[in-house]
Design a protein around this motif. Structure first.
Motif, PDB file in Angstrom:
ATOM      1  N   GLY A 103      -7.888   1.619 -18.787  1.00 60.02           N
ATOM      2  CA  GLY A 103      -7.683   1.087 -20.135  1.00 60.02           C
ATOM      3  C   GLY A 103      -7.844   2.131 -21.213  1.00 60.02           C
ATOM      4  N   THR A 104      -7.049   3.178 -21.150  1.00 60.39           N
ATOM      5  CA  THR A 104      -7.138   4.257 -22.139  1.00 60.39           C
ATOM      6  C   THR A 104      -6.202   3.988 -23.308  1.00 60.39           C
ATOM      7  N   GLY A 105      -6.402   4.736 -24.377  1.00 62.01           N
ATOM      8  CA  GLY A 105      -5.559   4.587 -25.552  1.00 62.01           C
ATOM      9  C   GLY A 105      -4.114   4.908 -25.268  1.00 62.01           C
ATOM     10  N   GLU A 106      -3.859   5.940 -24.484  1.00 65.46           N
ATOM     11  CA  GLU A 106      -2.467   6.316 -24.231  1.00 65.46           C
ATOM     12  C   GLU A 106      -1.771   5.332 -23.281  1.00 65.46           C
ATOM     13  N   ILE A 107      -2.532   4.715 -22.383  1.00 64.34           N
ATOM     14  CA  ILE A 107      -1.948   3.666 -21.551  1.00 64.34           C
ATOM     15  C   ILE A 107      -1.555   2.485 -22.429  1.00 64.34           C
ATOM     16  N   ASN A 108      -2.413   2.125 -23.362  1.00 61.81           N
ATOM     17  CA  ASN A 108      -2.087   1.033 -24.288  1.00 61.81           C
ATOM     18  C   ASN A 108      -0.877   1.383 -25.144  1.00 61.81           C
ATOM     19  N   GLU A 109      -0.775   2.647 -25.553  1.00 63.84           N
ATOM     20  CA  GLU A 109       0.378   3.082 -26.340  1.00 63.84           C
ATOM     21  C   GLU A 109       1.663   2.973 -25.520  1.00 63.84           C
ATOM     22  N   ALA A 110       1.579   3.358 -24.251  1.00 62.48           N
ATOM     23  CA  ALA A 110       2.742   3.255 -23.373  1.00 62.48           C
ATOM     24  C   ALA A 110       3.142   1.795 -23.181  1.00 62.48           C
ATOM     25  N   TYR A 111       2.147   0.928 -23.003  1.00 58.87           N
ATOM     26  CA  TYR A 111       2.404  -0.505 -22.844  1.00 58.87           C
ATOM     27  C   TYR A 111       3.090  -1.076 -24.085  1.00 58.87           C
ATOM     28  N   ASN A 112       2.602  -0.704 -25.244  1.00 57.87           N
ATOM     29  CA  ASN A 112       3.194  -1.188 -26.487  1.00 57.87           C
ATOM     30  C   ASN A 112       4.616  -0.674 -26.676  1.00 57.87           C
ATOM     31  N   SER A 113       4.865   0.550 -26.228  1.00 55.62           N
ATOM     32  CA  SER A 113       6.213   1.104 -26.308  1.00 55.62           C
ATOM     33  C   SER A 113       7.172   0.309 -25.435  1.00 55.62           C
ATOM     34  N   LEU A 114       6.721  -0.051 -24.240  1.00 50.90           N
ATOM     35  CA  LEU A 114       7.540  -0.854 -23.327  1.00 50.90           C
ATOM     36  C   LEU A 114       7.822  -2.240 -23.915  1.00 50.90           C
ATOM     37  N   ARG A 115       6.793  -2.859 -24.443  1.00 49.10           N
ATOM     38  CA  ARG A 115       6.952  -4.197 -25.010  1.00 49.10           C
ATOM     39  C   ARG A 115       7.907  -4.194 -26.206  1.00 49.10           C
ATOM     40  N   GLU A 129       0.840  -1.181   0.000  1.00 53.95           N
ATOM     41  CA  GLU A 129       0.000   0.000   0.000  1.00 53.95           C
ATOM     42  C   GLU A 129       0.882   1.239   0.000  1.00 53.95           C
ATOM     43  N   SER A 130       0.293   2.374  -0.368  1.00 48.04           N
ATOM     44  CA  SER A 130       1.065   3.600  -0.511  1.00 48.04           C
ATOM     45  C   SER A 130       0.346   4.738   0.192  1.00 48.04           C
ATOM     46  N   ASP A 131       1.102   5.768   0.533  1.00 42.30           N
ATOM     47  CA  ASP A 131       0.460   6.955   1.094  1.00 42.30           C
ATOM     48  C   ASP A 131      -0.093   7.853  -0.011  1.00 42.30           C
ATOM     49  N   LEU A 132       0.063   7.442  -1.270  1.00 40.89           N
ATOM     50  CA  LEU A 132      -0.521   8.182  -2.382  1.00 40.89           C
ATOM     51  C   LEU A 132      -2.020   7.884  -2.462  1.00 40.89           C
ATOM     52  N   PRO A 133      -2.840   8.860  -2.814  1.00 39.25           N
ATOM     53  CA  PRO A 133      -4.288   8.625  -2.887  1.00 39.25           C
ATOM     54  C   PRO A 133      -4.654   7.714  -4.052  1.00 39.25           C
ATOM     55  N   GLU A 134      -5.660   6.887  -3.848  1.00 38.79           N
ATOM     56  CA  GLU A 134      -6.138   5.999  -4.917  1.00 38.79           C
ATOM     57  C   GLU A 134      -7.256   6.697  -5.687  1.00 38.79           C
ATOM     58  N   THR A 135      -6.915   7.821  -6.291  1.00 41.58           N
ATOM     59  CA  THR A 135      -7.867   8.598  -7.077  1.00 41.58           C
ATOM     60  C   THR A 135      -7.870   8.128  -8.526  1.00 41.58           C
ATOM     61  N   PRO A 136      -8.939   8.448  -9.280  1.00 42.75           N
ATOM     62  CA  PRO A 136      -8.982   8.029 -10.695  1.00 42.75           C
ATOM     63  C   PRO A 136      -7.925   8.768 -11.524  1.00 42.75           C
ATOM     64  N   GLY A 137      -7.631   8.195 -12.676  1.00 42.23           N
ATOM     65  CA  GLY A 137      -6.739   8.870 -13.604  1.00 42.23           C
ATOM     66  C   GLY A 137      -5.277   8.699 -13.268  1.00 42.23           C
ATOM     67  N   TYR A 138      -4.455   9.520 -13.922  1.00 43.33           N
ATOM     68  CA  TYR A 138      -3.004   9.446 -13.782  1.00 43.33           C
ATOM     69  C   TYR A 138      -2.413  10.728 -14.339  1.00 43.33           C
ATOM     70  N   SER A 139      -1.131  10.935 -14.062  1.00 44.48           N
ATOM     71  CA  SER A 139      -0.442  12.139 -14.530  1.00 44.48           C
ATOM     72  C   SER A 139       0.039  11.935 -15.968  1.00 44.48           C
ATOM     73  N   ALA A 140      -0.364  12.833 -16.850  1.00 40.40           N
ATOM     74  CA  ALA A 140      -0.053  12.686 -18.276  1.00 40.40           C
ATOM     75  C   ALA A 140       1.444  12.663 -18.536  1.00 40.40           C
ATOM     76  N   VAL A 141       2.223  13.405 -17.744  1.00 40.70           N
ATOM     77  CA  VAL A 141       3.658  13.479 -17.992  1.00 40.70           C
ATOM     78  C   VAL A 141       4.314  12.108 -17.859  1.00 40.70           C
ATOM     79  N   LEU A 142       3.805  11.271 -16.943  1.00 43.16           N
ATOM     80  CA  LEU A 142       4.384   9.944 -16.752  1.00 43.16           C
ATOM     81  C   LEU A 142       4.103   9.044 -17.952  1.00 43.16           C
ATOM     82  N   VAL A 143       2.887   9.111 -18.477  1.00 43.06           N
ATOM     83  CA  VAL A 143       2.549   8.318 -19.662  1.00 43.06           C
ATOM     84  C   VAL A 143       3.368   8.793 -20.859  1.00 43.06           C
TER      85      VAL A 143
END
Length: 259
Positions: A237-249, A168-182
């Motif tokens: 399951g957004t398009g940019e998350i899938n794009e990031a996943y494909n980049s990693l793979r 577990e983390s002290d970070l909040p489990e809020t929806p979404g994510y930071s675009a800069v990381l993707v």
């Protein structure tokens, strides 16, 4: 470095860790987690070293660096009740201080001591110092790869097989994510802790470690254990998350093709 010296250091490690065992279940759980993590990192370091055809002395030296890479975690958790360096202190530097205070490396040659202390002190850096080279760079990379490999695997399995409050983390489990990381993942760049805003961001940061893996053996194990898939499935399951996943793979596939 002799086999006898490694065995003596392993005995010292066991005795040292037992000094932090605690009747408080929450403390003991944290101590036990890091003890098991350390032993797994030792095993992974040896396997990576063997894949590089290192000789037996260097394998032992690398295993010793792995044995002590998180030695500062035990005092950190006992004193501060957290593994978060930003809320306590840098556990790598704390580990170097613990080793020097105990004098546990004194039986080793001076060069061996310096290599171990450097690997311990540098194992959690965002980037290794640019002037680091030679054998110091090799041992730092060995420990960093094994450490990342084990954390990624454990973190991925947290979502699939073995839920544990220790992840577990002290970070909040809020929806979404930071675009800069993707964006960093898509551009094949590392991610910074300072950009994390919620728990999803922590997952993205751990995925970015793929771009800081040095040795093909570690990348192959990440692929074999399906770490990317397991962590990505827990993200939106957004398009940019899938794009990031494909980049990693594709990055892993390209690196392994050149071996």
């Amino acid at each position: 470095m002799l086999e006898k010296q490694l065995l003596e250091l392993k005995d010292w490690f066991k005795t040292y860790i037992k000094g932090f065992y605690n009747n408080d279940p929450s403390i003991q759980a944290g101590i036990g987690q890091k003890e098991k993590h350390t032993l797994r990192v030792c095993e992974k370091t040896v396997r990576i070293g063997l894949s590089l055809d290192l000789d037996s002395e260097d394998i032992r030296l690398a295993e010793t660096a792995a044995l002590f890479h998180d030695i500062g975690r035990f005092r950190q958790f006992t004193v501060y009740r957290t593994f978060n360096d930003r809320r306590s202190e840098n556990h790598a530097l704390l580990g170097v201080r613990e080793l020097k205070t105990a004098g546990v490396l004194s039986s080793l040659a001076e060069e061996e001591q310096e290599l171990i202390l450097t690997a311990v002190g540098c194992h959690n850096m965002f980037k290794l110092p640019p002037d680091l080279g030679g054998r110091a760079l090799l041992f730092c990379r060995l420990v960093r790869d094994a450490d990342k490999l084990d954390i990624m695997d454990s973190f991925a399995n947290y979502y699939t097989y073995n839920p544990s409050p220790l992840f577990e983390s002290d970070l909040p489990e809020t929806p979404g994510y930071s675009a800069v990381l993707v964006e960093n993942l898509i551009r094949r760049q590392g991610c910074s802790y300072s950009d994390m805003k919620n728990y999803n961001d922590r997952k993205l940061l751990i995925l970015s470690w793929v771009y800081d893996i040095n040795f093909p053996y570690a990348l192959a194990e990440i692929a074999e254990n399906r770490c990317l898939e397991k962590i990505t499935r827990s993200l939106p399951g957004t398009g940019e998350i899938n794009e990031a996943y494909n980049s990693l793979r594709s990055y892993i596939a390209a690196r392994l093709e050149t071996v």
